[in-house]
Motif scaffolding. Structure first.
Motif, mmCIF file in Angstrom:
data_model
loop_
_atom_site.group_PDB
_atom_site.id
_atom_site.type_symbol
_atom_site.label_atom_id
_atom_site.label_comp_id
_atom_site.label_asym_id
_atom_site.label_seq_id
_atom_site.Cartn_x
_atom_site.Cartn_y
_atom_site.Cartn_z
ATOM 1 N N ILE A 25 39.152 30.830 31.429
ATOM 2 C CA ILE A 25 40.501 31.227 32.299
ATOM 3 C C ILE A 25 40.918 32.221 31.657
ATOM 4 C CG2 ILE A 25 41.990 29.214 31.422
ATOM 5 C CD1 ILE A 25 41.772 29.911 34.786
ATOM 6 N N THR A 58 39.433 27.492 37.513
ATOM 7 C CA THR A 58 37.972 27.852 37.849
ATOM 8 C C THR A 58 37.289 26.498 36.990
ATOM 9 O OG1 THR A 58 36.050 29.448 37.907
ATOM 10 C CG2 THR A 58 37.812 28.925 35.803
ATOM 11 N N TRP A 78 37.713 30.088 42.081
ATOM 12 C CA TRP A 78 38.467 29.608 41.598
ATOM 13 C C TRP A 78 40.002 29.189 42.574
ATOM 14 C CZ3 TRP A 78 40.738 33.367 37.506
ATOM 15 C CH2 TRP A 78 39.857 33.596 36.815
ATOM 16 N N THR A 98 43.318 36.103 35.309
ATOM 17 C CA THR A 98 43.944 35.283 35.548
ATOM 18 C C THR A 98 44.948 36.253 34.894
ATOM 19 O OG1 THR A 98 42.508 34.021 34.539
ATOM 20 C CG2 THR A 98 44.862 33.291 34.465
#
Length: 263
Positions: A52, A40, A137, A57
């Protein structure tokens, strides 16, 4: 596999991408069959310092792990949030998290003895497209095996599109010069037989040696060029002799004696 040893030309976009990849993840750039790249680049107000490293994630990583392990060829799935150990996460963070904290990866290794690698890559890419990720993303399948798969597909697509344009154009040009539709059956039959014979001879070669993905393109181009060119030499001379003598046997003899030497 014909693309196992694919090497991108120096300075090409692929070569540049491989160097960028190696600079971000030097420990993983040449160690796996494929990697799932999660990144991202947008600033996130909820996670301003480690965009992240968050619950999103982690959820994506575990979901990907479940999907990947469902394939029989997969032997290893590793990622930052798949280590299940806080100490291990700290030790191996630099191998799975980029220095700017905007991307991470999941390493996927497969056993090619358990199935077809191309089929696995196609399956994995299809599965990635079904995963819901936050806006901004990206989720990509990368790696040398994926590069070879993509280059192979591009080569096949290029060959089909090229031949669909070149072959009809060449045959139309030949028909205009010969001005005899019945004689056009000869170059068409010659071209078809040449293609069949050439590719049949290449099958055992490709089974035991590495053949470039661009090999079929080059073969097809040469086959079309030589078949059309030699057909033009022979049939145009045959037509000229038929105009002079109207004797097919004599015309074939003269065609073979003169144009045949060129071929």
């Amino acid at each position: 596999m014909c693309h196992e040893s694919f090497t991108a030309p120096a300075g090409s976009p692929t070569d540049i991408a491989k160097h960028i990849w190696a600079s971000i993840f030097p420990e993983q750039s040449n160690t796996s069959d494929a990697v799932v790249f999660i990144s991202t680049s947008r600033p996130d107000s909820l996670f301003p310092s480690e965009s992240i490293k968050n619950n999103i994630t982690e959820a994506i990583s575990h979901h990907l792990s479940e999907i990947l392990w469902s394939h029989p060829m997969v032997t290893t799935v590793l990622g930052y949030y798949l280590l299940n150990d806080t100490l291990a996460e700290a030790m191996y963070e630099d191998q799975f998290i980029s220095p700017n904290k905007t991307s991470t990866l999941i390493v996927v290794q497969t056993d090619i003895r358990l199935g077809d690698q191309d089929a696995f890559i196609s399956w994995a890419e299809a599965k990635l497209r079904t995963i819901d990720i936050p806006s901004g993303w990206s989720l990509m399948l990368l790696g040398e095996a994926v590069l070879g798969h993509a280059s192979h597909d591009a080569a096949v697509s290029s060959m089909v599109s090229m031949d669909s344009i070149i072959l009809p154009t060449a045959l139309a040009f030949l028909a205009i010069l010969i001005r005899n539709l019945r004689m056009m059956l000869i170059p068409i039959a010659c071209l078809g037989l040449s293609i069949l014979t050439s590719f049949l001879l290449m099958i055992p070669v490709a089974m035991f040696t590495n053949v470039s993905d661009f090999g079929p393109n080059i073969m097809m181009s040469i086959l079309i060029a030589l078949s059309i060119d030699y057909s033009l030499f022979l049939l145009s001379r045959f037509r000229e002799e038929m105009v002079k003598s109207a004797d097919p046997i004599y015309s074939v003899h003269e065609m073979t004696l003169h144009a045949g030497r060129v071929v």
